[in-house]
Design a protein around this motif. Structure first.
Motif, mmCIF file in Angstrom:
data_model
loop_
_atom_site.group_PDB
_atom_site.id
_atom_site.type_symbol
_atom_site.label_atom_id
_atom_site.label_comp_id
_atom_site.label_asym_id
_atom_site.label_seq_id
_atom_site.Cartn_x
_atom_site.Cartn_y
_atom_site.Cartn_z
ATOM 1 N N TYR A 80 -1.724 40.232 -6.819
ATOM 2 C CA TYR A 80 -0.628 39.715 -5.989
ATOM 3 C C TYR A 80 0.686 40.342 -6.436
ATOM 4 N N ALA A 81 0.951 40.325 -7.738
ATOM 5 C CA ALA A 81 2.180 40.920 -8.273
ATOM 6 C C ALA A 81 2.228 42.414 -7.979
ATOM 7 N N ALA A 82 1.100 43.092 -8.158
ATOM 8 C CA ALA A 82 1.049 44.534 -7.893
ATOM 9 C C ALA A 82 1.342 44.832 -6.425
ATOM 10 N N SER A 83 0.855 43.983 -5.525
ATOM 11 C CA SER A 83 1.094 44.211 -4.096
ATOM 12 C C SER A 83 2.568 44.035 -3.757
ATOM 13 N N LYS A 84 3.240 43.118 -4.442
ATOM 14 C CA LYS A 84 4.671 42.912 -4.192
ATOM 15 C C LYS A 84 5.499 44.066 -4.762
ATOM 16 N N LYS A 85 5.113 44.554 -5.924
ATOM 17 C CA LYS A 85 5.762 45.741 -6.467
ATOM 18 C C LYS A 85 5.548 46.929 -5.532
ATOM 19 N N ALA A 86 4.341 47.046 -4.992
ATOM 20 C CA ALA A 86 4.054 48.123 -4.048
ATOM 21 C C ALA A 86 4.939 48.020 -2.807
ATOM 22 N N ASN A 87 5.184 46.803 -2.332
ATOM 23 C CA ASN A 87 6.079 46.620 -1.185
ATOM 24 C C ASN A 87 7.467 47.182 -1.469
ATOM 25 N N GLU A 88 7.969 46.953 -2.686
ATOM 26 C CA GLU A 88 9.283 47.473 -3.061
ATOM 27 C C GLU A 88 9.287 49.006 -3.027
ATOM 28 N N LEU A 89 8.206 49.602 -3.518
ATOM 29 C CA LEU A 89 8.111 51.065 -3.530
ATOM 30 C C LEU A 89 7.986 51.621 -2.109
ATOM 31 N N MET A 90 7.188 50.963 -1.281
ATOM 32 C CA MET A 90 7.024 51.400 0.105
ATOM 33 C C MET A 90 8.351 51.311 0.860
ATOM 34 N N ALA A 91 9.068 50.197 0.641
ATOM 35 C CA ALA A 91 10.354 50.022 1.314
ATOM 36 C C ALA A 91 11.332 51.117 0.891
ATOM 37 N N ALA A 118 2.528 36.973 4.034
ATOM 38 C CA ALA A 118 1.804 37.620 2.936
ATOM 39 C C ALA A 118 0.619 36.763 2.565
ATOM 40 N N GLN A 119 -0.351 37.379 1.925
ATOM 41 C CA GLN A 119 -1.378 36.593 1.255
ATOM 42 C C GLN A 119 -0.785 36.171 -0.075
ATOM 43 N N ALA A 120 -0.578 34.880 -0.228
ATOM 44 C CA ALA A 120 0.104 34.363 -1.413
ATOM 45 C C ALA A 120 -0.898 33.913 -2.469
ATOM 46 N N GLY A 121 -0.368 33.613 -3.647
ATOM 47 C CA GLY A 121 -1.167 33.018 -4.707
ATOM 48 C C GLY A 121 -1.638 33.994 -5.757
ATOM 49 N N VAL A 122 -1.271 33.731 -7.002
ATOM 50 C CA VAL A 122 -1.702 34.574 -8.115
ATOM 51 C C VAL A 122 -3.183 34.374 -8.399
ATOM 52 N N ARG A 123 -3.612 33.119 -8.514
ATOM 53 C CA ARG A 123 -5.005 32.842 -8.906
ATOM 54 C C ARG A 123 -5.999 33.253 -7.823
ATOM 55 N N TYR A 124 -5.617 33.071 -6.562
ATOM 56 C CA TYR A 124 -6.499 33.445 -5.461
ATOM 57 C C TYR A 124 -6.766 34.948 -5.474
ATOM 58 N N SER A 125 -5.786 35.726 -5.947
ATOM 59 C CA SER A 125 -5.933 37.181 -5.938
ATOM 60 C C SER A 125 -6.987 37.663 -6.929
ATOM 61 N N ILE A 126 -7.316 36.841 -7.919
ATOM 62 C CA ILE A 126 -8.309 37.240 -8.915
ATOM 63 C C ILE A 126 -9.698 37.333 -8.282
ATOM 64 N N ASP A 127 -9.999 36.408 -7.369
ATOM 65 C CA ASP A 127 -11.317 36.377 -6.737
ATOM 66 C C ASP A 127 -11.353 37.002 -5.348
ATOM 67 N N ASN A 128 -10.179 37.210 -4.745
ATOM 68 C CA ASN A 128 -10.137 37.713 -3.364
ATOM 69 C C ASN A 128 -9.148 38.871 -3.231
ATOM 70 N N PRO A 129 -9.358 39.934 -3.985
ATOM 71 C CA PRO A 129 -8.347 41.008 -4.014
ATOM 72 C C PRO A 129 -8.129 41.702 -2.676
ATOM 73 N N MET A 130 -9.170 41.854 -1.861
ATOM 74 C CA MET A 130 -9.012 42.623 -0.633
ATOM 75 C C MET A 130 -8.102 41.927 0.382
ATOM 76 N N ALA A 131 -7.991 40.616 0.288
ATOM 77 C CA ALA A 131 -7.072 39.900 1.183
ATOM 78 C C ALA A 131 -5.639 40.364 0.970
ATOM 79 N N TYR A 132 -5.316 40.744 -0.254
ATOM 80 C CA TYR A 132 -3.968 41.193 -0.595
ATOM 81 C C TYR A 132 -3.734 42.632 -0.147
ATOM 82 N N VAL A 133 -4.783 43.433 -0.206
ATOM 83 C CA VAL A 133 -4.679 44.808 0.283
ATOM 84 C C VAL A 133 -4.452 44.798 1.797
ATOM 85 N N ASP A 134 -5.214 43.981 2.518
ATOM 86 C CA ASP A 134 -5.139 43.958 3.976
ATOM 87 C C ASP A 134 -3.775 43.483 4.474
#
Length: 335
Positions: free
Chosen positions: A152-163, A85-101
């Motif tokens: 980052y948190a939203a992407s992990k919640k999304a993983n739960e929904l996708m699963a 996964a693309q990890a890190g809460v703070r990194y997600s603030i400036d680099n959101p698309m890395a978490y989408v990908d």
């Protein structure tokens, strides 16, 4: 078993791969060795598993749809643990698309690989960050978690929904694991313990957010790995008592489960720092700062289900865990 582990050069993935190999499983390791942090550390972790004859190494991006599909079709893993996964809460603030990908598109490719290749069980990493704005403690997997505070948190919640969707539509057994602040030897350099240790040994100040008053359910790496293995070995079945008019977030009428894996003993950050100072024999210079955007004041895991259903409860104290980390750090980096 033949187990596909994504993020196999990562902190948790490399430790899990070793444990699986030691008990006789075959491991298909998938990692892209990206440069989010020190690639040399990832290669050193990977070197520990490459020497095992039961380990197969694949250099792949989760975003590579065709590559992931080929890996599943060629190697036919029986079970899968998705830790990449693309990890890190703070990194997600400036680099959101890395978490989408990686966390969304990449996870979809893993789900498709499992769906089309008769995988018996998919275990995947979620995060304590999904609890977001929740304040009722301890955090329970049976509570609603619809207010994440970072992408980052939203992407992990999304993983739960996708699963859950794949469990429902294709009867793919899936289990999500909400990890709580993992630490220990071979850890990530972007995590607090690693950064604090490096700075203290260099005589540099450390940034202490929320003035050190927030609490974390720090969970030692060996406890996390033990929890993952126990979950991997227990394929979830549908909950016959699940009701749509009173839905339980942690289970389903589909073969789907969620668990917290945390130490169940939240520790204030200042105490964590004091233990580190004692282990290093040095006092830290502290920059006391406010709570960072995206961070939550406290985390505290309710592990009732982990105990009742899997007979396991993480219990390594921060005093023991930090001492082991410092011993490893000095051995790996010297000094």
């Amino acid at each position: 078993m033949k187990v596909l582990v994504t993020g196999s050069a990562g902190f948790i993935g490399s430790a899990l791969s070793l444990r699986l190999l030691e008990r006789g499983d075959q491991v298909l390791g998938v990692d892209n060795l990206n440069d989010y942090y020190d690639v040399g550390l990832k290669q050193a972790r990977l070197a520990r598993t490459l020497q095992h004859p039961g380990y197969t190494d694949l250099r792949l991006d989760l975003e590579d749809r065709d590559g992931i599909a080929r890996a599943f079709a060629e190697h036919r893993p029986e079970r899968v643990v998705n830790l990449a996964a693309q990890a890190g809460v703070r990194y997600s603030i400036d680099n959101p698309m890395a978490y989408v990908d990686t966390n969304l598109t990449g996870f979809a490719h893993i789900l498709e690989g499992c769906r089309h290749n008769d995988v018996e069980h998919l275990v995947y990493a979620s995060s304590s960050s999904v609890y977001g704005a929740n304040t009722r403690m301890p955090f329970s997997v049976h509570d609603n978690v619809d207010h994440p505070l970072s992408l980052y948190a939203a992407s992990k919640k999304a993983n739960e929904l996708m699963a859950h969707t794949y469990s429902h539509l294709y009867r793919l057994p899936t289990t999500g694991l909400r990890f709580f602040t993992v630490y220990g030897p071979w850890g990530r350099p972007d995590m607090a313990l690693f950064k604090f240790t490096r700075a203290i040994l260099a005589g540099e100040p450390i940034d202490v957010f929320n003035h050190g008053r927030h609490r974390r359910d720090f969970t030692y790496i060996d406890d996390i790995v033990e929890g993952v293995i126990r979950v991997l070995d227990q394929v979830p079945a549908p909950n016959a008592d699940w009701r749509g008019d009173a839905p339980d977030s942690a289970t389903s009428s589909a073969p789907y489960r969620l668990y917290n894996i945390g130490n169940n003993q939240p520790v204030e950050l200042m105490h964590y720092i004091r233990v580190l100072e004692q282990c290093l024999g040095r006092e830290a210079k502290k920059n006391l700062l406010p709570l960072q955007p995206g961070d939550v004041p406290d985390t505290y895991a309710d592990v009732t289900d982990l105990v009742s259903q899997l007979g396991y409860k993480p219990d390594t104290s921060v005093e023991t865990g930090i001492a082991r980390f410092v011993e490893w750090y000095r051995g790996y980096y010297g000094g």
